[in-house]
Design an enzyme around this catalytic site. Structure first.
Site, mmCIF file in Angstrom:
data_model
loop_
_atom_site.group_PDB
_atom_site.id
_atom_site.type_symbol
_atom_site.label_atom_id
_atom_site.label_comp_id
_atom_site.label_asym_id
_atom_site.label_seq_id
_atom_site.Cartn_x
_atom_site.Cartn_y
_atom_site.Cartn_z
ATOM 1 N N CYS A 241 9.097 -6.697 57.269
ATOM 2 C CA CYS A 241 8.957 -6.757 55.817
ATOM 3 C C CYS A 241 10.043 -7.724 55.349
ATOM 4 O O CYS A 241 10.398 -8.637 56.101
ATOM 5 C CB CYS A 241 9.064 -5.377 55.184
ATOM 6 S SG CYS A 241 10.503 -4.418 55.719
ATOM 7 N N LYS A 242 10.589 -7.540 54.180
ATOM 8 C CA LYS A 242 11.616 -8.492 53.742
ATOM 9 C C LYS A 242 12.911 -8.327 54.533
ATOM 10 O O LYS A 242 13.479 -9.293 55.044
ATOM 11 C CB LYS A 242 11.882 -8.331 52.246
ATOM 12 C CG LYS A 242 12.788 -9.414 51.686
ATOM 13 C CD LYS A 242 12.867 -9.346 50.174
ATOM 14 C CE LYS A 242 13.717 -10.506 49.649
ATOM 15 N NZ LYS A 242 13.807 -10.507 48.164
#
Length: 537
Positions: A286-287
């Protein structure tokens, strides 16, 4: 050995006279305790927090701790000194929890202790050890314990997804840095990493000619380590063709930062994972590679390897600190049963498919009622088999016989003997006169028993004595001049005695043929013996 009164506080014993743990407000003086070797990790193995989180220490810390302990043991062995090794920490609750957790995990992974024995020494500690919180900024409402960490590592080892002998501490500590890609191995199947960032890239612009150093390191490492699939859970910060151009498949499975995925998305992720070849690796990001990434990888580990939610959270944080944040912890806890249920659902589906493949469907016969013995003859023209003897049949107008009247083997033998005895009596006593019996009333048709073949019958007849003895002559023969009912008896044609009353006539009409008991050659009937005058079938 009791160290409780030596000014060392509470000494927690793991191995008698060999290994202990304690917490001290200040470092001990070695000269006061010559029989002990004290060491601490408070300033050597340090947790790098995101916010208010403080542990547990990661897997590289665990390996370094094992090296320290074994180094001390080896030093004493060479010096031929027998000293108890004491791990001590500050009385700070966070440092105390990290040290105790590290020692218990060491006993399980290195010394091969079962989890319950490694946890038993810590169970009575006062005060109890502090639980570990997540790396989020919000107030923590979910904690994992030392027990969760110990059981998480134990389950990972039992599931063959963790072997500390295969972990390169140098690689671990190199690639966990942001400037070197920020990724960690969670299991032999999964790598968790932060999203690469391609500066100046967007959907409309062209691809930059040169990749940033962290992205280039990630790309080279993934190609060298058989990564077959990239799963992106956040918005795009790089061109996915960067991976696709080197033969790595790319999949978008976006959901909002800080939230949890739908169960349908989890099932899609699990199915996608199982499509990858056995030795292929899946890299998920994800980020930051912590929250959303931990949700999906954790769900798969619960699905596949029977982790509990707390165990998988603790295990993933030891492998990559900070994984699973805030409400995602509760989501894993609530849905862990659904992940396991999906495993059994898929296992059952595979079993059904295998059973179906083992017995493929066959084309049904053109005439389903045809005989199956290899001939073309139809069952319609095939004669039915003989009915099994003794099958129940209903007869209109008659009540079914009671169970006690059904013929048994003994009754059949008795009837055969009676038949033979009657024939013999007819031959030997054909001159005796039958003068005083009433019309030899025969019981109703339902008292007739049929044995043998349908064409051979034996009639069992009930014979009654007269209630009146006045008409019996001295020779034992009843006088033919009267009947037991008082009506005159007359000799009729056919050697039958009949009374003048209508009742006697009806009785004579109802009686069955007594040809088996009569001999008409001399116009006489055989007289049964008095002891056999009443025969009950």
């Amino acid at each position: 050995m009791d160290y409780q009164d030596d000014g060392l506080g509470e000494m927690i014993e793991f191995l008698e006279d060999k290994l202990y743990y304690t917490s001290l407000s200040q470092p001990p003086k070695a000269e006061l305790y010559p029989h002990m070797h004290f060491f601490t990790i408070d300033d050597e193995l340090i947790y790098n927090p995101f916010y208010h989180d403080f542990g547990p220490l990661n897997v590289s810390h665990l390996i370094r701790f094992a090296v320290i302990v074994h180094g001390i043991m080896g030093k004493h062995r060479q010096a031929k000194k027998s000293k108890a090794i004491v791990l001590y920490s500050s009385t700070d609750t966070r440092l105390r929890a990290n040290a105790a957790c590290l020692l218990a995990c060491y006993m399980v992974l290195v010394q091969n202790w079962p989890p319950h024995l490694a946890l038993a020494p810590l169970a009575q500690a006062e005060p109890p050890f502090l639980g570990f919180r997540d790396a989020g900024y919000a107030v923590s409402d979910y904690y994992i314990t030392i027990q969760d960490c110990v059981y998480g590592l134990w389950r990972a080892r039992e599931s063959s997804i963790l072997n500390i002998r295969n972990i390169d501490v140098h690689d671990y500590e190199t690639y966990e840095r942001v400037e070197n890609g920020d990724f960690n191995w969670i299991s032999p199947k999964f790598i968790a990493f932060a999203s690469p960032i391609q500066a100046g890239w967007n959907h409309a612009s062209t691809r930059p000619k040169k990749l940033p150093q962290p992205f280039a390191i990630v790309l080279d490492y993934f190609v060298a380590n058989k990564v077959k699939l990239i799963v992106r859970l956040n918005g795009p910060l790089y061109d996915k063709k960067t991976f696709e151009n080197v033969g790595i498949r790319h999949k978008e499975m976006y959901f909002e930062d800080g939230t949890v995925p739908e169960l349908s998305l989890v099932k899609e992720f699990i199915d996608l994972t199982e499509e990858v070849e056995e030795d292929g690796v899946i890299a998920v990001h994800c980020k930051a590679g912590l929250g959303r990434t931990g949700c999906l990888i954790g769900a798969y580990l619960i699905y596949k390897h029977c982790f509990t939610a707390n165990e998988v959270i603790a295990y993933m944080r030891i492998m990559r600190p900070g994984m699973v944040v805030g409400p995602q912890q509760h989501w894993l806890h609530i849905n862990q049963v659904h992940f396991r249920a999906y495993f059994y659902e898929k296992a059952m589906g595979r079993a059904i498919q295998q059973a179906t493949a083992a017995e493929p469907l066959a084309t049904p016969p053109r005439h389903p009622l045809n005989a199956t013995n290899g001939t073309s003859q139809s069952n319609i023209s095939t004669p039915l088999p003989e009915p099994t003897p003794g099958q129940p049949r209903k007869v209109s107008g008659h009540n079914p016989p009671s169970a006690r009247r059904l013929p048994s083997a003994s009754s059949v033998k008795f009837n055969e003997k009676l038949k033979n005895a009657s024939k013999q009596s007819i031959q030997n006593e054909n001159k005796a006169s039958y003068s005083s019996y009433e019309d030899s009333e025969i019981q109703n048709d339902d008292e007739t028993r049929t044995v043998g073949t349908p064409t051979e019958t034996i009639s069992v007849v009930r014979l009654r004595r007269s209630s009146s003895q006045s008409n019996i002559e001295p020779n034992g023969v009843r006088s033919p001049t009267s009947s037991p009912t008082g009506s005159p008896i007359r000799r009729t044609s056919g050697n039958r005695w009949s009374s003048g009353s209508s009742h006697s006539k009806k009785s004579a009409q109802r009686s069955v043929s007594m040809s088996s008991l009569n001999n008409t050659s001399n116009g006489r009937v055989a007289k049964p013996k008095p002891s056999k005058s009443r025969l009950i079938s």
